[in-house]
Enzyme design. Structure first.
Site: not given
Lengths: 742, 163
Positions: A631, A703
């Site tokens: 999640k 990232e």
């Protein structure tokens, strides 16, 4: 009982206890353990710690861009009701924020003004309102000087920056000029990207409290407390042992809070001067003016290929900007080094010295802006060669690190592209400018995602109590990434405890030093330190049970071995078990090339009347080692993908070329994506373990989601319209002229 | 002065220049309401005044002596979550959590606006509003989330609205 466990990643870790844990919580998409606090407003952020007798500090920024301060006239505001004093320290105030991970002081000294908005003083008052009023009225006299403010005018004076440990400033191999001349197909194009601001929702804030022994506690909003405390100690000229940073909750960072910013030093000096605690919260305009930006870039892309599409020339020459004497340069080509191979390559980074605020790391420094150019250039080459963009990437998939020939630790880029293509319906993509839905031109775009993986030294202490609870303590932070939750999952899995019986304490330099949150290394580094501590705890539990650790099964608070079942609290004994784990990077990062990979797919609609671009759907397929929490990992990825929407379409930090002043220094004019800009986004993770990365086999994802995301959107805009815009962001004014007549 | 906040009367003597946001955070000690921009641009300070959502940074506290002020602390607590708060946890409708109290207060006010039949810029039928994803996104676009939990926020609100 106590013990320590240190591991340097010199060798792979072929097996991980996380794969054999009986608790079954690792990887599960559990709710965040800090969720109830956050949704009820009871998580405590930097400016919210209840401190008695606090004085309010409002920072004063320079109103000139370059010059010297002649005087700060404190008397001009001392008489105002509620005002306590004006404090400045020309030698000690931080002129620039520090970069992440440095252990030295930031650039100090504010008598010289180097950029517009440089923090030169702090006004202290009994109320915020009085301090704000006085800060606006404070008379500061300047001697103005000429400065360097115009990137385009000064780019001819670009210089080669000093060496960096991230990427070589200049790199070349073979002869790119002749390879380009002889290529069957080639492109030579230049992309530009503007400065950007991290725009974390919580502004930078510090509350400084000195005790009677000369020790400082700073409640701050910082991503890397361990090195931030060292930076602050150096800046203040005190021993590192005398500085404690407390940052349990951080309202976003995205790089802007990696190193200390000027408000921390100003608050600390003001608190010492006044002899009482000081709270200094940056105004939003000051976050823009005086923290850190992602550099603007100009990127020349030269790609040449033979008739089959195989790259023979790969050139990525970049210009970025920073203040004089600052070491950081935006490493735009960092992903280009290993994304694709070619016998003739040139990857250069040059820098233009400007009197603009500091440039530094913002989410995926290097890849985030570099792949906006690289992945669009690949799309352009595919178009020129008449090859599908995914096929072009398949043709150019390297077998090993093109620089060192080291094997990739894992690399599933092609699988990400293929699975994404099938799921997204890539086969339905038409030729550029041919698909229309009413007044909307529709297009699809693809881009690869690559992001280097890093491991940082990090420690954690895990205490298993007599009551069968585990307490994890580390100076790691959770900036929204999910650290609290994944560290609880790792400890729970290894110690056989439901997540409710694990308590994680973060963001305090009184805890063992940690990597902090940056560079996507947080989960791998701090997660491994918790893993190592728990490994020792397990050994001690086995010893207490007089069995081998391998024979031990830990589940739901009980140890099972040798046909016996004992509560682990009982085994921990009256004093409990205290174990400390430390992970350190080692030879594995040299002998293998470690990175995470992905593929972005975007579908856009471009309004044929207005040129407005709407993202209709996005898909990211990622492979980043073990996913620790399905999640929170997905949330990280959709957050990165949305940064990609901002980079592609809306974000543009504009510097006035006359004085470097930011034209759009607020959230009304600097456009971060809003809810209505973001479609439903799909994220798929490929199953993967990276045994070379760390003992938990996980790699960074925070990232990866931004790397290449904006390029997929820009490529979709091209596919929709046939218009190739190479100047980010792709606002409607740049598209309109190329649209078909109505 | 006295302020009725979350049903409790609080005494405070704020500066006449103080925003309602600063009085909540600095005088009353209710720090659940966040300051993100102090300019009405980000929505982090959203609260409900007399049932309507407002940016508490854009209004002076002295204007609200007789008002009914509802902040995130009055909507639910960590051990007794409001359905919207529980849905935000379930759907991961946040990351750093800083914009979250404002998002939730905004959602409470927004759902009430829909119940009253107020149309929005994206409503296809101005007389009968259907609260689908685009409606929620449009109506929640005054609340920035830089972590970008937007799709999850839409899911969380949809679940509660549909219940």
């Amino acid at each position: 009982m106590s013990g320590t466990n240190a591991l340097t990643m010199d060798k792979p870790t072929p097996t991980s206890l996380l794969d054999t844990g009986a608790q079954g919580i690792i990887g599960k998409g559990l709710d965040r353990v800090d969720g109830p606090l956050k949704v009820s407003g009871s998580a405590t952020y930097a400016a919210e710690h209840a401190i008695d007798n606090v004085a309010y500090g409002v920072l004063v920024g320079s109103k000139v861009a370059r010059g010297k301060i002649v005087s700060v006239d404190a008397d001009s505001v001392r008489g105002l009701p509620g005002v306590i004093d004006v404090v400045t320290d020309f030698e000690t105030f931080a002129r620039n924020p520090q970069q992440g991970g440095e252990t030295t002081a930031p650039t100090q000294g504010v008598k010289d003004v180097q950029y517009f908005g440089e923090i030169v003083a702090i006004v202290l008052a009994e109320s915020f309102e009085a301090a704000r009023d006085a800060a606006q009225q404070l008379t500061v006299a300047y001697e103005e000087a000429e400065g360097r403010f115009d990137f385009d005018a000064l780019k001819g004076e670009a210089e080669k920056p000093a060496a960096s440990d991230q990427v070589p400033p200049h790199f070349s191999e073979g002869d790119i000029d002749s390879a380009m001349a002889n290529a069957a197909v080639s492109i030579d194009v230049t992309y530009t990207t503007p400065s950007q601001n991290s725009a974390a929702m919580e502004p930078h804030a510090s509350i400084a409290v000195w005790d009677e022994h000369g020790a400082l506690t700073l409640y701050g909003s910082y991503q890397m407390p361990t090195s931030d405390a060292q930076q602050l100690a150096k800046a203040l000229g005190v021993s590192a042992k005398k500085v404690r940073i407390v940052a349990p909750y951080i309202g976003g960072g995205f790089g802007s809070k990696l190193g200390i910013a000027p408000e921390s030093v100003a608050a600390a000096i003001a608190a010492r001067t006044l002899g009482r605690p000081v709270k200094a919260v940056m105004a939003r305009s000051q976050v823009f003016d005086a923290t850190v930006r992602r550099s603007n870039t100009e990127q020349r892309m030269r790609l040449g290929a033979d008739a089959s599409g195989k790259l023979t020339a790969l050139g990525h020459e970049t210009l970025t900007s920073n203040l004089p004497d600052e070491g950081f340069f935006e490493p735009c080509g960092i992903g280009t080094h290993f994304a694709y191979a070619a016998p003739n390559r040139q990857i250069d980074h040059d820098i233009v010295r400007l009197d603009w605020l500091l440039s530094g790391s913002m989410r995926a420094p290097g890849e985030a802006s570099g792949m906006l150019a690289l992945e669009c250039a690949m799309d352009e080459l595919a178009e020129a060669a008449g090859i599908d963009p995914i096929e072009l990437r398949r043709i150019n998939e390297p077998e090993s690190d093109p620089d060192t020939q080291a094997p990739f630790s894992t690399r599933q880029l092609l699988r990400c592209l293929d699975e994404g293509a099938a799921k997204f319906g890539w086969d339905k993509r038409g030729k550029a400018g041919t698909t229309r839905d009413g007044e909307w031109l529709i297009g699809m775009g693809v881009a690869a995602a690559v992001r280097g993986n890093m491991l940082m030294e990090s420690s954690a202490r895990v205490t298993l109590t007599r009551g069968g609870q585990a307490i994890v303590e580390t100076a790691m932070t959770d900036i929204g990434t999910g650290s609290y939750t994944i560290l609880a999952q790792i400890a729970g899995e290894l110690l056989g405890l439901p997540i409710e019986r694990v308590s994680v304490k973060l963001g305090d330099t009184d805890f063992p030093p940690a990597a902090g949150s940056g560079g996507s290394w947080g989960a791998g580094s701090s997660g491994s330190s918790v893993y190592l501590a728990c490994e020792t705890t397990r050994e001690q539990l086995a010893k207490a049970m007089k069995v081998d650790p391998e024979a031990l099964t830990l589940k739901d608070g009980e140890a099972i071995a040798d046909n016996r079942k004992v509560s682990i609290g009982e085994l921990a004994g009256i004093d409990g078990i205290v174990a400390t784990g430390t992970i350190s990077p080692g030879k594995q990062e040299k002998v293998t090339k470690q990175a995470s990979y992905g593929a972005h797919f975007a579908e856009v609609g471009v309004n044929v009347v207005t040129g407005e671009v709407r993202v209709r759907r996005m898909l990211g397929v990622f492979a980043a080692g073990r996913i620790l929490n399905a999640k929170t990992a997905r949330s990280q990825c959709i957050g990165g993908m949305t940064f990609g929407i901002g980079a592609a379409l809306t974000e543009d930090l504009i510097h006035d070329p006359r004085n470097g002043k930011l034209v759009n220094r607020d959230l009304a004019e600097y456009h971060v994506p809003v809810n209505a800009d973001v479609p439903q986004q799909d994220v798929v993770f490929l199953e993967e373990r990276d045994v070379h990365a760390n003992p938990i086999h996980a790699k960074g994802i925070g990232e990866l989601g931004i790397s290449g995301a904006g390029a997929a959107i820009a490529n979709a805009v091209y596919n929709a319209t046939g218009v190739r815009v190479r100047d980010y962001p792709l606002t409607l004014d740049k598209i309109l002229d190329g649209l078909p007549a109505l | 002065m006295h302020f009725t906040i979350n049903g409790t009367v609080h005494e405070a003597e704020p500066d006449i220049r103080a925003s309602l946001l600063d009085v909540l955070r600095e005088h009353v000690g209710l720090t659940g309401t966040k300051k993100g921009c102090d300019r009405g641009q980000c929505g982090a300070c959203t609260i409900l005044v007399n049932g309507r959502r407002i940016n508490s940074c854009l209004t002076l506290a002295v204007m609200h002596q007789d008002d009914d002020i509802l902040t995130i602390e009055g909507i639910g607590s960590a051990d007794n979550l409001h359905p919207l708060q529980a849905a935000f946890v379930k759907h991961d409708g946040y990351q750093c959590g800083y914009c979250t109290p404002g998002q939730i207060c905004s959602a409470v006010g927004m759902l009430d606006e829909v119940k009253k039949g107020w149309a929005s810029h994206v409503s296809a039928d101005l007389d009968s509003v259907t609260l689908d994803g685009p409606e929620i996104s449009e109506r929640m676009s005054g609340n920035l989330c830089r972590c970008s939990a937007y799709p999850n926020i839409v899911d969380a609100i949809s679940e509660v609205a549909g219940a």
